[in-house]
Design an enzyme around this catalytic site. Structure first.
Site, PDB file in Angstrom:
ATOM      1  N   GLY A 222       0.811  -1.230   0.000  1.00 55.79           N
ATOM      2  CA  GLY A 222       0.000   0.000   0.000  1.00 55.79           C
ATOM      3  C   GLY A 222       0.834   1.264   0.000  1.00 55.79           C
ATOM      4  CG  ASP A 238       6.574  -7.431   4.867  1.00 51.41           C
ATOM      5  OD1 ASP A 238       6.441  -8.610   5.245  1.00 51.41           O
ATOM      6  OD2 ASP A 238       5.895  -6.492   5.322  1.00 51.41           O
ATOM      7  CE  LYS A 304       0.838   0.580  12.628  1.00 51.09           C
ATOM      8  NZ  LYS A 304      -0.094   0.966  11.553  1.00 51.09           N
TER       9      LYS A 304
END
Length: 361
Positions: A222, A238, A304
């Site tokens: 994304g 990743d 986060k």
């Protein structure tokens, strides 16, 4: 005007309240916060009326994390439905000449129900304010912005903000379209970050085709999508699979590695982006490593947030960044914002201006 009105994401009123309390204290401004859960806004009520303008002048809007927009204003309630324009005109009698009018609502379901009315109300109000010499006929971006924030049909905050120290977006929200071919909705987070953190007059210089970028925790792509869309060559880091279309672009090289262990071979990275699900302090320390080693010129990363003490968590990370980069004598600029497309995270942008060569040579 004694109120500073602050727009925020619904559910984050306590964080916006803690933040304005923090900055008011730093400015020596006495007052108190009024905040209700899930209303999409908070107010800071100054004991001295002039202090509301002092706050929106002296506090850098870019330093606010949870505020989408703000203005100094006053509350109008029980306005006659047949003539709300006159009520707003009276409230604006002592305002300076403004170059823009924004009739807005909080970003809530109740606010959305008022949005059609606000659009219809804007035209007659603008014409009346022009006659009152409180609003220019044409948009003047250098002049203050006049805000009317409707909470109900007969209730609104009316005030103004300074165009050099506010959000340029209506309701403080950039309007972005979800690309049909993007691998995930998270793509809008990075798109919004570029729109918010890089001024329009600097985009051509700082976000160029041919630049090199690294995306830590890239799967399924994304954020990589936004970098490729801007013509960059991307190292996608990743262990998971990447979107096939992105890999076929010829601009992406996939490294199946842990984002916390990957190191670039050269110090030629223009942009580092990171949206990994990890504890905020762990991500912060990783970003500090990249900065002091001069691996990247600009960074955009997400922190986060925990379920509780979100303000404390964010400011702990930001304080650590400021302290560490000051210790290492790094010249940088930092912005952090709870973006519209963020949920339980805050997006941080750091532009690295200079890193002492002794740190990495």
């Amino acid at each position: 005007m004694s109120s500073v009105v602050i727009y925020c994401r619904s559910g984050f009123e306590s964080d916006a309240a803690a933040e304005i309390n923090h900055h008011a204290a730093l400015q020596g401004v006495a007052g108190y916060v009024k905040a209700k859960p899930n209303t999409g806004f908070v107010t800071f009520e100054c004991f001295s009326a002039d202090d509301s303008l002092l706050l929106i002048k002296q506090v850098d809007f870019k330093s606010l994390v949870f505020a989408r927009q703000w203005f100094a204003g006053k509350l109008l309630s029980n306005m006659p439905i047949e003539d709300r324009v006159s009520e707003v005109k009276v409230a604006a009698a002592d305002f300076p000449l403004c170059g823009d009018l924004r009739v807005e609502t909080p970003d809530t379901n109740e606010g959305k129900e008022l949005s059609k009315f606000c659009k219809k109300f804007s035209t007659p109000l603008a014409k009346s304010l022009e006659k009152q010499n409180k609003l220019t006929r044409d948009h003047k971006p250098s002049k203050p912005v006049l805000h009317v924030l409707f909470l109900a049909n007969d209730t609104a905050y009316v005030g103004y903000s300074f165009s050099h120290n506010n959000s340029p977006f209506f309701m403080g929200i950039p309007r972005l379209k979800m690309p049909s071919d993007a691998p995930s909705r998270s793509t809008l987070k990075l798109d919004e970050a570029f729109n918010v953190f890089v001024p329009k007059d600097e985009v051509e210089k700082r976000v160029q085709s041919g630049m090199r970028a690294v995306d830590l925790g890239a799967c399924p792509g994304g954020w990589t999508y936004q970098l490729v869309r801007r013509g960059m060559f991307v190292a996608a880091i990743d262990n998971g699979p990447m979107n096939d279309a992105l890999m076929e672009s010829g601009q992406v090289k996939h490294f199946r590695e842990d984002g916390f262990k990957y190191l670039p071979e050269k110090r030629n990275i223009n942009w580092l982006v990171c949206d990994m699900v990890e504890k905020p302090l762990k991500v912060t320390n990783l970003m500090l490593d990249w900065i002091v080693n001069a691996f990247a010129k600009e960074l955009i990363f997400n922190l986060k947030l925990p379920m509780k003490k979100r303000f404390d968590s964010v400011y702990e990370c930001l304080t650590l960044i400021h302290e560490e980069l000051a210790k290492y004598e790094v010249d940088y600029t930092l912005q952090a914002k709870h973006l519209y497309h963020d949920r339980e995270e805050v997006t941080v942008h750091i532009q690295v201006n200079k890193v002492p060569e002794k740190l990495y040579s």
